[in-house]
Design a protein around this motif. Sequence first.
Motif, short mmCIF file in Angstrom:
data_model
loop_
_atom_site.label_atom_id
_atom_site.label_comp_id
_atom_site.label_asym_id
_atom_site.label_seq_id
_atom_site.Cartn_x
_atom_site.Cartn_y
_atom_site.Cartn_z
N LEU A 171 0.80 -1.22 0.00
CA LEU A 171 0.00 0.00 0.00
C LEU A 171 0.83 1.27 0.00
O LEU A 171 0.30 2.36 -0.18
CB LEU A 171 -0.93 0.01 1.22
N LEU A 172 2.14 1.12 0.17
CA LEU A 172 3.01 2.28 0.29
C LEU A 172 4.34 1.97 -0.38
O LEU A 172 4.82 0.83 -0.32
CB LEU A 172 3.23 2.57 1.79
N ALA A 173 4.91 2.98 -1.00
CA ALA A 173 6.25 2.83 -1.59
C ALA A 173 7.15 3.92 -1.03
O ALA A 173 6.74 5.08 -0.91
CB ALA A 173 6.17 2.94 -3.11
N ARG A 174 8.36 3.54 -0.69
CA ARG A 174 9.38 4.50 -0.25
C ARG A 174 10.25 4.83 -1.45
O ARG A 174 10.59 3.95 -2.24
CB ARG A 174 10.27 3.90 0.83
N SER A 175 10.63 6.08 -1.57
CA SER A 175 11.54 6.45 -2.65
C SER A 175 12.46 7.55 -2.15
O SER A 175 12.21 8.17 -1.12
CB SER A 175 10.76 6.92 -3.88
N ARG A 176 13.52 7.75 -2.88
CA ARG A 176 14.49 8.80 -2.55
C ARG A 176 14.52 9.75 -3.74
O ARG A 176 15.25 9.55 -4.70
CB ARG A 176 15.86 8.19 -2.28
N GLU A 177 13.69 10.78 -3.65
CA GLU A 177 13.49 11.70 -4.77
C GLU A 177 14.23 13.02 -4.59
O GLU A 177 14.32 13.80 -5.50
CB GLU A 177 11.99 12.00 -4.91
N HIS A 178 14.70 13.27 -3.40
CA HIS A 178 15.33 14.54 -3.06
C HIS A 178 16.82 14.50 -3.42
O HIS A 178 17.41 13.43 -3.52
CB HIS A 178 15.13 14.79 -1.56
N SER A 179 17.41 15.66 -3.58
CA SER A 179 18.84 15.71 -3.86
C SER A 179 19.65 15.12 -2.69
O SER A 179 20.72 14.56 -2.89
CB SER A 179 19.29 17.14 -4.15
N ASP A 180 19.11 15.24 -1.49
CA ASP A 180 19.70 14.59 -0.32
C ASP A 180 19.17 13.16 -0.31
O ASP A 180 18.04 12.90 0.11
CB ASP A 180 19.30 15.32 0.97
N ARG A 181 19.92 12.21 -0.79
CA ARG A 181 19.48 10.84 -0.99
C ARG A 181 19.14 10.12 0.32
O ARG A 181 18.61 9.02 0.30
CB ARG A 181 20.53 10.04 -1.77
N ARG A 182 19.45 10.74 1.45
CA ARG A 182 19.07 10.13 2.73
C ARG A 182 17.59 10.35 3.03
O ARG A 182 17.01 9.62 3.82
CB ARG A 182 19.91 10.72 3.87
N ARG A 183 16.99 11.36 2.42
CA ARG A 183 15.58 11.67 2.67
C ARG A 183 14.68 10.68 1.93
O ARG A 183 14.85 10.44 0.75
CB ARG A 183 15.25 13.09 2.22
N VAL A 184 13.73 10.16 2.67
CA VAL A 184 12.79 9.19 2.11
C VAL A 184 11.44 9.86 1.91
O VAL A 184 10.97 10.62 2.75
CB VAL A 184 12.63 7.98 3.07
N THR A 185 10.84 9.58 0.76
CA THR A 185 9.51 10.07 0.44
C THR A 185 8.56 8.89 0.44
O THR A 185 8.89 7.82 -0.08
CB THR A 185 9.51 10.75 -0.95
N LEU A 186 7.38 9.08 1.03
CA LEU A 186 6.37 8.03 1.07
C LEU A 186 5.28 8.36 0.06
O LEU A 186 4.77 9.48 0.02
CB LEU A 186 5.75 7.95 2.47
N ARG A 187 4.94 7.37 -0.74
CA ARG A 187 3.87 7.56 -1.73
C ARG A 187 2.93 6.36 -1.71
O ARG A 187 3.39 5.22 -1.58
CB ARG A 187 4.45 7.71 -3.12
N PRO A 188 1.63 6.61 -1.84
CA PRO A 188 0.70 5.49 -1.92
C PRO A 188 0.89 4.75 -3.24
O PRO A 188 1.22 5.35 -4.26
CB PRO A 188 -0.68 6.15 -1.85
N THR A 189 0.69 3.45 -3.22
CA THR A 189 0.79 2.64 -4.43
C THR A 189 -0.53 2.71 -5.20
O THR A 189 -1.55 3.15 -4.65
CB THR A 189 1.08 1.17 -4.09
N PRO A 190 -0.54 2.28 -6.46
CA PRO A 190 -1.82 2.21 -7.18
C PRO A 190 -2.86 1.36 -6.44
O PRO A 190 -4.05 1.70 -6.45
CB PRO A 190 -1.42 1.58 -8.53
N ALA A 191 -2.43 0.29 -5.78
CA ALA A 191 -3.38 -0.54 -5.02
C ALA A 191 -4.01 0.26 -3.88
O ALA A 191 -5.21 0.15 -3.61
CB ALA A 191 -2.67 -1.78 -4.47
N ALA A 192 -3.22 1.08 -3.21
CA ALA A 192 -3.75 1.92 -2.12
C ALA A 192 -4.72 2.95 -2.67
O ALA A 192 -5.78 3.20 -2.07
CB ALA A 192 -2.61 2.60 -1.37
N ARG A 193 -4.38 3.54 -3.79
CA ARG A 193 -5.27 4.53 -4.41
C ARG A 193 -6.60 3.89 -4.80
O ARG A 193 -7.66 4.48 -4.61
CB ARG A 193 -4.60 5.15 -5.63
N GLU A 194 -6.54 2.69 -5.34
CA GLU A 194 -7.77 1.99 -5.74
C GLU A 194 -8.61 1.66 -4.52
O GLU A 194 -9.84 1.81 -4.54
CB GLU A 194 -7.45 0.73 -6.54
#
Length: 113
Positions: free
Chosen positions: A39-62
């Motif tokens: 239901l959730l995916a972690r990604s490192r989208e920031h220039s500071d690669r230590r920062r983690v971003t949380l995003r809902p997955t397509p399954a969570a959105r559905e």
Amino acid sequence: MHWADSSGDPLSPARLGQRIGMTSGSVTVLVDRLEAAGLLARSREHSDRRRVTLRPTPAARERARAFLAESSAEIAAALQGASTAELATSTAFVRTMAAAASDATTRLRAGRS
């Protein structure tokens, strides 16, 4: 989490913890479980690669979309069956509760218990 992602301001684990009043350890357990459930995916989208971003997955959105569609129909049916007096009383109560919740949120964000 969906609201943050759709607004273009995705959450980090730290911000999620602040918003829901959980410790970092508890948030880690929660995020691990949501990720394991798909239901959730972690990604490192920031220039500071230590920062983690949380995003809902397509399954969570559905799941959220399906829940909202069904609950919206149920809420509409309940509202149609309510009298004007019931709605006025309920509206006053909800306003009081919303003000109390807003005050509590303000205290939480300010770091006061």
